[in-house]
Structure formats: C-alpha cells, structure tokens
Design an enzyme around this catalytic site. Sequence first.
Site, PDB file in Angstrom:
ATOM      1  N   LYS A   7      -9.346   4.101  -0.267  1.00 54.49           N
ATOM      2  CA  LYS A   7      -8.034   3.935   0.364  1.00 54.49           C
ATOM      3  C   LYS A   7      -8.210   3.636   1.852  1.00 54.49           C
ATOM      4  CE  LYS A   7      -3.659   6.542   0.848  1.00 54.49           C
ATOM      5  NZ  LYS A   7      -2.989   7.815   0.458  1.00 54.49           N
TER       6      LYS A   7
ATOM      7  N   SER B 254       1.198   7.255  -2.077  1.00 51.72           N
ATOM      8  CA  SER B 254       0.800   6.197  -1.172  1.00 51.72           C
ATOM      9  C   SER B 254      -0.552   5.583  -1.522  1.00 51.72           C
ATOM     10  CB  SER B 254       0.744   6.749   0.258  1.00 51.72           C
ATOM     11  OG  SER B 254      -0.296   7.722   0.391  1.00 51.72           O
TER      12      SER B 254
ATOM     13  N   SER C 230       0.275  11.999  -3.284  1.00 56.27           N
ATOM     14  CA  SER C 230      -0.091  10.593  -3.152  1.00 56.27           C
ATOM     15  C   SER C 230      -1.303  10.142  -3.950  1.00 56.27           C
ATOM     16  CB  SER C 230      -0.301  10.246  -1.676  1.00 56.27           C
ATOM     17  OG  SER C 230       0.932  10.248  -0.999  1.00 56.27           O
TER      18      SER C 230
END
Length: 467
Positions: free
Chosen positions: A90, A163, A187
């Site tokens: 990420k 996210s 997330s």
Amino acid sequence: MAEAETLTEERLSGHELTAVETAARIADGRLSPVDLVRQLLARIRRADPAVGAYTVVLEESVLAEAEQAEQRIAQYGPSGPLDGVPVSVKDLFDVAGTPTWAGSAALRRAGGTPAAADAAAVARLRAAGALVLGKTQMDEFAFGTVTPGTRNPRCPERSAGGSSGGAAAAVAAGFGPLALGTDTGGSVRIPAAMCGVVGLKPTHGVLPADGVAPLSWSLDTPGVLARTVEDAALAFAALTGTDAPGTAHPESATGLTLAVPDDALFTRCAPEVSERVAAAVDLLAAHGARIERVSLPLVDLVSPAVSLIMAAEASAHHRRALLEDAELHPTTRDRLEEGALVPARDYIDALRTRRLVHRRWREAFEGIDAFVLPTVAITPVAHGEFFLPQPDGGMDVVPVASTRFAHPASLAGLPALSVPCGSPGDGLPVGLQFMGRPHGEQTVLRLGRLYETLNGGPWPAAEPVAV
C-alpha cells in the site's frame, strides 16, 4: 517430457498459486522466481488498466530482486519463508527509492522525495525473502472506504472498498498472492470483504508502524491481504519473526465457544449479508462450535469514538497541508477541516471511551474464544453511491455501513480476520469476520482456515474486464 510439461503448467498458472504453494515450488526448484515475476508483470500490464490497483509497478527492481533470489536459492536454499514470493505494498508504506504519495494526487503532482529506507514492515517482508512488485492505490491519506480510481476485479462496476482497496484488488485480480495494507477503522478488512480475499488486522502494536504515513497514530495497524487464510498466516509469521504455521487444516471447531451478535444487530445488514453470515455460523456449529448469542459491548459508543479520534489525529498530522491550501480531494479536505474543529475535551473524552471499550471487550471474552460477525454490513457499492436504503425504510451512508462491524476491533485493539463468506456463485462478495482476544491471532486464523476449508476453499483469482 512429463516433468517439462509440469513445469510449463505451473509457470502458466502462476497467478493462481497461493503464497504457500509459490514458496514451496520455488524452494524445491519447480518454479523460477524470474519466470513467475515476468508472468505477473505481464498480467498486470494487461489487466491493471481495467482495475487500477497500482500507483507504481516496480518492474526493473522486482526483476532484479527475482534474479538475485533465484541465484541465492539455487546456491544456498531459501533464506526465509517468503523467498521469491511477490508482494504488493500500500502506498502508505515507505519503499526505498520510491516516493510515498499516500494516495494523494496533490503529493504525486509535487513529485515527492524517494524514501531513503523501507518501512519496518516492508523490511521484515524483504528479510523473509519477499519481492516487492509495486505500490497500490488507496484513499487519500487512508481517509476513506472506497479507493477512488480502483475497480473491484470481481464486479468492476462497483467499489473495491478502502482504504487498502488497491492492495485487495491486486490480490483478487491475481497480481500476486500477498499485499501489505493498513487498518485504522477497518481499512484491511473492508476491502478484503468487498473483493473476496482474506484480510488480517493483528492486535494493535504487534506490527511496527515505522515508515508508515499515519492517519491516526493511536489506531493505525499494518495488516495483510491474501488469497488464503494459510497465506495470511505465513505472512504474519514472517512479519513477526515467528515460526511459519504447519500445513494441517483444522477439521472441526470442537472445544471452541463463539459469540454471535443478537438478531437485532443483523437487521442493520443487507439481507444477503445477514443470510450468508448466519449460514456460516450454522456451518461452524455443525462442526463442533458452541454458539452463544450476545449483545456487543458498548456498540453505540464505538463508532463515534473511532471517528472522532481519527478525525482529530488526522487533522493534526496534516495541518500543514490544510494551512498551505494543498489541492486535496474535496472529501479529504472536508474531513480534515472537521477534525480541526474537534474540541480538546471531546478528543480526551473519546480516548476515555476507548479505555472503557478496551476493558469491556476484554471482559466480554470470558468463556468466549472469538466473536463471529459480518465484516461489512453491505455488499460492494456502485461507484459514486453514497446513500443506501435500509430494510426498515431508513437511509444509511456508505462510510457508516462499511465500518459498523469493523470499528470494535479497531477501538479495542483486537485481532480480526475477514474471510470470503459463501461462494463466488452466490452474488456480490460478503465478508465473515472473526474477532479474537488480544494476541489471539492464531485462534482467528484457525477459525478462518476451518471455515475456508468447510466452505470449499478460497475464492479463485478474478479475471478483470474493462467496463
């Protein structure tokens, strides 16, 4: 000739291999890390334009890493449990030599300075032999639940969640078996549920957050997205420096007591979510689990406290971007400005609520091995959808419906695992969540593996299509 055919078949199906299978084939010489990486890069070039999982693909460096791994393994054997296994990261984690944009178009336009060193979690994966494929898309500053610009590989007209949506989409699309994400208010687990993959949020503080751009420093937790529960267990072992788990699959839940929310809470779920989760509970009960119906402790206080802490801490961290009037996404700006208006007494009260929730949730585990509940109250939403009708005729909003069942583990700092619930043929993805005691990762992983096995195994990689 038969051996050559087997090698060819394995190379051609590399995107379908789990991390455990990949590591085993690389270790015994049946699979070349270089061939595997080339195949995955070709798949990413072909399919990621339809998915939007990556902010940057590190083709040159990952190929160099694969070549080094292949030579090292041939000479000395595997250096770690993930030697030669590709992972995605990420874009909140520092990766040496690459800027960290944290999902922000404003930071990307500014160019950014390449990170001088890997984030601690990335360094641990590299030490275990993992190869970094690239950095994945996310909500700006990790402040969201939909990851704009990323499509769900299983239903491209819908959101991948957020996210860590890019990380979940990369795993679901067969761009590699593992990805590193972060979980502040859900997330990792939310996009895992939306994309039909596995998501593990460890106990808060177990994994280091050094080199990770913070959203909410008192809640942020690095986590893992994976094709299978066994893969998530392998990655967690590598990240914590513990022994890799065995290969035996649990055959029953005999001896385990599972707490399930009372029926009233399920009325706040989409019908297909509550039906599939109820079927999963019945399946576990049929294989030995003792089920207790309970009311979740202080459930009405949890989400307000998480939201207030997150908004206040995010606004404090990103104060400079607000003061300099950076070109932020309007939704991000609104949330940061709201956080800047949180009175100190309200933030302190939220922290006190957190301490109370910590205590009450730990007390709730008396005689209980794990809680079982939905990961997300809804199925993946259409791009741009915000308001959702509820069964009682009222309206819900996507961020609230997405985080309702994720927030308790976030505020209490508990380990939680999301696994795909039901089968791909049932319709849109749904997540089943196991929540454990502090440092109870092995219990939730055992339950996740049991359910995954009883349910017919992990979901296969999706074949992304353009819409």
